[in-house]
Design an enzyme around this catalytic site. Structure first.
Site, mmCIF file in Angstrom:
data_model
loop_
_atom_site.group_PDB
_atom_site.id
_atom_site.type_symbol
_atom_site.label_atom_id
_atom_site.label_comp_id
_atom_site.label_asym_id
_atom_site.label_seq_id
_atom_site.Cartn_x
_atom_site.Cartn_y
_atom_site.Cartn_z
ATOM 1 N N PRO A 2 1.767 64.255 57.316
ATOM 2 C CA PRO A 2 2.322 63.945 55.987
ATOM 3 C C PRO A 2 3.166 65.113 55.460
ATOM 4 O O PRO A 2 2.759 66.262 55.545
ATOM 5 C CB PRO A 2 1.078 63.750 55.113
ATOM 6 C CG PRO A 2 -0.061 63.569 56.064
ATOM 7 C CD PRO A 2 0.307 64.288 57.319
ATOM 8 N N GLU A 3 4.369 64.801 54.981
ATOM 9 C CA GLU A 3 5.259 65.807 54.390
ATOM 10 C C GLU A 3 5.187 65.697 52.859
ATOM 11 O O GLU A 3 4.515 64.825 52.326
ATOM 12 C CB GLU A 3 6.694 65.581 54.873
ATOM 13 C CG GLU A 3 6.880 65.751 56.378
ATOM 14 C CD GLU A 3 6.700 67.199 56.836
ATOM 15 O OE1 GLU A 3 6.645 68.110 55.988
ATOM 16 O OE2 GLU A 3 6.590 67.409 58.057
ATOM 17 N N LYS A 54 2.086 71.156 49.794
ATOM 18 C CA LYS A 54 1.328 70.024 50.304
ATOM 19 C C LYS A 54 -0.154 70.105 49.936
ATOM 20 O O LYS A 54 -0.984 69.401 50.497
ATOM 21 C CB LYS A 54 1.535 69.900 51.817
ATOM 22 C CG LYS A 54 2.972 69.487 52.144
ATOM 23 C CD LYS A 54 3.120 68.890 53.523
ATOM 24 C CE LYS A 54 3.278 69.930 54.573
ATOM 25 N NZ LYS A 54 3.461 69.343 55.916
ATOM 26 N N HIS A 133 -14.246 59.060 61.865
ATOM 27 C CA HIS A 133 -13.335 60.133 61.451
ATOM 28 C C HIS A 133 -13.589 60.606 60.023
ATOM 29 O O HIS A 133 -12.880 61.465 59.518
ATOM 30 C CB HIS A 133 -11.880 59.671 61.582
ATOM 31 C CG HIS A 133 -11.506 59.290 62.977
ATOM 32 N ND1 HIS A 133 -10.841 58.127 63.285
ATOM 33 C CD2 HIS A 133 -11.736 59.919 64.157
ATOM 34 C CE1 HIS A 133 -10.668 58.048 64.602
ATOM 35 N NE2 HIS A 133 -11.203 59.124 65.149
ATOM 36 N N ARG A 152 -8.341 64.859 63.643
ATOM 37 C CA ARG A 152 -8.276 66.104 64.423
ATOM 38 C C ARG A 152 -8.919 67.309 63.738
ATOM 39 O O ARG A 152 -8.931 68.409 64.274
ATOM 40 C CB ARG A 152 -6.826 66.389 64.812
ATOM 41 C CG ARG A 152 -6.311 65.294 65.773
ATOM 42 C CD ARG A 152 -4.885 65.487 66.174
ATOM 43 N NE ARG A 152 -4.668 66.736 66.893
ATOM 44 C CZ ARG A 152 -3.474 67.154 67.289
ATOM 45 N NH1 ARG A 152 -2.409 66.434 67.025
ATOM 46 N NH2 ARG A 152 -3.346 68.285 67.923
ATOM 47 N N ARG A 304 12.075 72.500 67.218
ATOM 48 C CA ARG A 304 12.000 71.158 66.613
ATOM 49 C C ARG A 304 13.215 70.329 66.992
ATOM 50 O O ARG A 304 14.339 70.827 67.046
ATOM 51 C CB ARG A 304 11.960 71.262 65.073
ATOM 52 C CG ARG A 304 10.939 72.223 64.499
ATOM 53 C CD ARG A 304 9.512 71.751 64.718
ATOM 54 N NE ARG A 304 9.238 70.459 64.107
ATOM 55 C CZ ARG A 304 8.850 70.299 62.837
ATOM 56 N NH1 ARG A 304 8.728 71.341 62.041
ATOM 57 N NH2 ARG A 304 8.581 69.106 62.367
#
Ligand SMILES: [Zn+2]
Length: 314
Positions: A2-3, A54, A133, A152, A304
């Protein structure tokens, strides 16, 4: 991952449903996900949900003790974190079960959606929770629940006093959508470095909020080649880039972010920005600029994937 636009979207949605709710219980299912003891949050009321870079900041206050140094439940979704808030399930009918009036049930439904979710998308959004999760479960006294799922386990939650949080935030650079992110600020950063312009605008130590997609699109919009040395930009180019960065990020926020980079918004539909990519992921396609017949290329910059048009980005 997520940005900023995706985080802003989930923050706005949580801010619609969480304020006023009082935390009844916090269960940590995976120690690594809780960076501090979270039990001090129990009994506290949520005041507001906001964002810096963020970081998702959930402001808390004690119900009877307003005005003291407040606590904040701070969340970072990192790679695969997601927040899912669900309304409490209606209790099973028993002999003593008191039926809700039709009016109050209606008001309940109108007041808030039954579920709010954001961050990394996965089946956890639609299946029974907690799932395998789920790392942290925050239950409110009205029976509604906030699940922090994180496949993760790079994301985290922690409690921070407001004074300490203010100090931490004061050391962070402005976000591209903040008022402090001025042309002069950008110019000051760029003139000090010969790194490629795209690498510099992605550097979260210098400015917050430009993810890879948004950096590619901003540079295309401003007509600037991503590999240019930052210090080589003339002042009219810095102005154009500043305008493009602000415009691209606001557009992405308006569209709820992009689900291209693993993001689905609270309605489970995903942000809409990926339908409007200017240059990102358009390798081999014709440039979208009317007066340009260039073809979009993909290169690597700072590790990138970088999309750009040799025809109009100089
Ligand atoms: Zn072009």
């Amino acid at each position: 991952m997520p940005e900023l636009p995706e985080v802003e979207t989930v923050v706005r949605q949580l801010d619609q449903v969480l304020p006023g709710r009082v935390i009844d219980k916090v269960e940590v299912l995976r120690e690594k996900s809780a960076q501090t003891d979270l039990q001090d949050a129990v009994g506290m009321k949520i005041v507001k949900v906001r964002r810096k870079q963020k970081l998702i900041v959930v402001e808390l206050e004690k119900i009877e003790d307003i005005g003291n140094d407040k606590l904040n439940l701070v969340v970072h979704l990192r790679m695969t974190g997601q927040l899912v808030w669900r309304k409490g399930k209606p209790k099973l009918k028993t002999r003593n079960f008191k039926l809700k009036t039709v009016e109050s049930a209606k008001a309940d439904n109108l007041d808030s959606p039954g579920q709010v979710q954001g961050g990394h998308p996965s089946v956890d959004w639609v299946q029974e929770l907690p799932s395998k999760h789920t790392r942290i479960v925050v239950t409110f006294i009205d029976g509604s629940v906030l699940y922090f799922n994180d496949q993760r386990v790079f994301g985290w939650m922690k409690l921070i006093q407001s004074s300490e949080l203010r100090t931490q935030i004061s050391k962070m650079p402005p976000d591209v959508v903040d008022a402090e992110f001025t042309i002069k600020y950008l110019q000051g950063i760029l003139k000090k470095t010969t790194s490629p312009i795209k690498v510099v605008i992605l550097d979260q130590q210098k400015m917050g909020g430009m993810g890879n997609i948004y950096a590619c699109d901003s540079l295309w919009l401003a007509g600037i080649k991503p590999a240019r040395k930052a210090s080589s930009l003339r002042s009219n180019e810095v102005r154009a880039l500043h305008k493009a960065m602000v415009q691209v990020l606001h557009r992405a926020i308006d569209l709820g972010g992009s689900s291209y980079s693993d993001f689905v918004d609270t309605a489970g539909l995903g942000g809409k920005y990926q339908d409007e990519f200017l240059v990102y992921s358009r390798e081999g396609e014709g440039c979208r600029r009317d007066d340009c017949d260039g073809v979009i290329e993909k290169i690597k910059l700072g590790g990138r994937g970088t999309y750009w048009c040799g025809g109009c980005q100089k």
